[in-house]
Design a protein around this motif. Sequence first.
Motif, PDB file in Angstrom:
ATOM      1  N   VAL A 183      39.532  36.289  40.138  1.00 51.03           N
ATOM      2  CA  VAL A 183      40.307  35.619  40.777  1.00 51.03           C
ATOM      3  C   VAL A 183      38.455  35.080  41.563  1.00 51.03           C
ATOM      4  O   VAL A 183      38.864  33.627  41.199  1.00 51.03           O
ATOM      5  CB  VAL A 183      41.008  35.624  41.918  1.00 51.03           C
ATOM      6  CG1 VAL A 183      41.453  34.399  42.496  1.00 51.03           C
ATOM      7  CG2 VAL A 183      42.132  36.420  41.709  1.00 51.03           C
ATOM      8  N   PHE A 184      37.728  35.250  41.530  1.00 52.77           N
ATOM      9  CA  PHE A 184      36.104  35.225  42.582  1.00 52.77           C
ATOM     10  C   PHE A 184      36.132  34.101  41.319  1.00 52.77           C
ATOM     11  O   PHE A 184      34.965  33.238  41.275  1.00 52.77           O
ATOM     12  CB  PHE A 184      35.667  36.349  42.923  1.00 52.77           C
ATOM     13  CG  PHE A 184      34.242  35.657  43.894  1.00 52.77           C
ATOM     14  CD1 PHE A 184      33.988  35.479  44.779  1.00 52.77           C
ATOM     15  CD2 PHE A 184      33.515  36.335  42.999  1.00 52.77           C
ATOM     16  CE1 PHE A 184      32.865  34.840  44.779  1.00 52.77           C
ATOM     17  CE2 PHE A 184      32.135  36.274  43.297  1.00 52.77           C
ATOM     18  CZ  PHE A 184      31.981  35.380  44.694  1.00 52.77           C
ATOM     19  N   LEU A 211      35.726  41.799  28.666  1.00 54.32           N
ATOM     20  CA  LEU A 211      37.595  41.743  28.675  1.00 54.32           C
ATOM     21  C   LEU A 211      38.076  43.844  28.923  1.00 54.32           C
ATOM     22  O   LEU A 211      38.816  44.027  28.444  1.00 54.32           O
ATOM     23  CB  LEU A 211      37.842  41.520  27.110  1.00 54.32           C
ATOM     24  CG  LEU A 211      37.971  40.044  26.279  1.00 54.32           C
ATOM     25  CD1 LEU A 211      39.088  40.298  25.360  1.00 54.32           C
ATOM     26  CD2 LEU A 211      38.501  38.691  27.742  1.00 54.32           C
ATOM     27  N   GLY A 212      37.345  44.436  29.823  1.00 56.42           N
ATOM     28  CA  GLY A 212      37.925  45.710  30.836  1.00 56.42           C
ATOM     29  C   GLY A 212      38.665  44.875  31.830  1.00 56.42           C
ATOM     30  O   GLY A 212      39.116  43.751  31.685  1.00 56.42           O
ATOM     31  N   ALA A 221      40.107  37.952  34.977  1.00 54.91           N
ATOM     32  CA  ALA A 221      39.711  36.520  34.750  1.00 54.91           C
ATOM     33  C   ALA A 221      40.208  35.981  34.430  1.00 54.91           C
ATOM     34  O   ALA A 221      39.778  34.760  35.050  1.00 54.91           O
ATOM     35  CB  ALA A 221      38.020  37.008  34.818  1.00 54.91           C
ATOM     36  N   ALA A 222      40.190  35.898  32.960  1.00 55.17           N
ATOM     37  CA  ALA A 222      40.610  35.266  32.105  1.00 55.17           C
ATOM     38  C   ALA A 222      42.503  34.902  32.994  1.00 55.17           C
ATOM     39  O   ALA A 222      42.922  33.280  32.451  1.00 55.17           O
ATOM     40  CB  ALA A 222      41.098  36.126  30.446  1.00 55.17           C
ATOM     41  N   VAL A 223      42.937  35.307  33.602  1.00 55.18           N
ATOM     42  CA  VAL A 223      44.316  35.354  33.633  1.00 55.18           C
ATOM     43  C   VAL A 223      44.727  34.031  34.902  1.00 55.18           C
ATOM     44  O   VAL A 223      45.404  33.291  34.356  1.00 55.18           O
ATOM     45  CB  VAL A 223      45.263  36.183  34.168  1.00 55.18           C
ATOM     46  CG1 VAL A 223      46.851  36.213  35.134  1.00 55.18           C
ATOM     47  CG2 VAL A 223      45.326  37.165  32.723  1.00 55.18           C
ATOM     48  N   SER A 224      43.303  34.416  35.684  1.00 54.69           N
ATOM     49  CA  SER A 224      43.545  33.722  37.300  1.00 54.69           C
ATOM     50  C   SER A 224      43.070  32.358  36.353  1.00 54.69           C
ATOM     51  O   SER A 224      43.092  31.646  37.449  1.00 54.69           O
ATOM     52  CB  SER A 224      41.738  34.232  37.700  1.00 54.69           C
ATOM     53  OG  SER A 224      42.003  33.457  38.857  1.00 54.69           O
TER      54      SER A 224
END
Length: 438
Positions: A195-196, A247-248, A254-257
Amino acid sequence: MATIASLPQEQSAIRWHPPSYDIRLETIPVPKIQNPDDVIVKVKLAALCGSDLHIYRGHGGVTAVHTCGHEFIGEVVELGSSYGAASAKGRPALYSSLKVGDKVVSPFTVSCGECHVCRLGYTGRCPEGFLFGSPALEGGQAQYVRVPKGGGTLFSLSDPTTWSSSLSNELKEKALTGLADSSLLMLADILPTGVFAAQQAINHPKVAPVVTGKPWPLCFSQADLAPGNEVGLTTEDRTLTVAIIGLGPVGVCAAVSMLDVVTTRQLPFRIVAIDPIEARREKMKAVYAAIDAGGKGTGDFAVCSIDEAKDKVKEWTGGVGCTAVLEVVGNTSALTLAYDLVRAFGVIVSVGVHGEPPLPLTGRQCYNKNVSLDFGRCPARAMFPIAFDLLVKRQDVFGGVGEAASLIDKVVDFTEAAESYEQFDKGKVGKVIFDPWK
């Protein structure tokens, strides 16, 4: 001092031994209260994180044996004398309200919650902070863990009124009773960090023209200025192009956020998620497929290898490059790729843990692209409320274990620690959770 009962004298813990690749299950003393602000937590679940691999591989500059792990969820079993005392007035809320028996989750670093740095929200760099799972502070891959400055560090999952949220207290309480501990454990590190990364990018000044539809520097003006000599922005100009490198588990978060940010704000977007390991790319594809149509927005989302990503960004932008690049790996090759993909007047947000090697970018390179570099540790405690809300929203991704779209691959006991570290290091398994009591 309050305690749940007489605690055992010894416990099982996952320990790292120098110089590298040496993980052992050992019996060590149960931690004791050392300072009035301490909390002893009985660990219910602990997780293996990509950041643990830096020490595991011998790259962390660490030479001392210690208990591993900085992601854990559990139950308060002992409190220092600061809790519930008259002196707790004016201090973080948990010093007044935290009780033995409360369920808690801890960010991966200690923060006092009271200093200038913490008050501004930069909790990951509290001057009194320590990283769990380091020689300075024993980690959470154990049956019990000591949490210094617990009132400023922990989140009470038994009392949701002690932290903010866009959800009502009723909805928070409902969510907390329905969410699995394996899901809530993601709030310790990987989800707040993801998210950050997304928030750092979307709120960066270099991204403002795309978000506001106004050219630089009018994008910062609060006044509704009359049109001047500027040509209006086109649809292409208003399209946010983002690359996510790595993509760990954190990269997936991060992608979902980022998807949630652009769909919530109804921004036109193109996102490319990148990893050289096919298994991680397949995980990202499964996660994207599991998200409902409302969470996908109307933009483009591609999952690519490194070479495919370069071609995709060139195709999407005519060679101009990405508005923002999120680097979630923590090595020089990932930063080099980020620079190659970012546009002039773009931003690179790096949340990967970097080691000693110097950065691969020269001053001339940065000057020639007007590129902004945003580095460093996530202030996980400050990010917790936003991360919690996303966790509740995206249970289609964050709710399961062992499914194709699950961020968590498996839950194992401590006897599988050495094997789990080895498999994770080699990219043969994703997120692993340890059950200390299994």
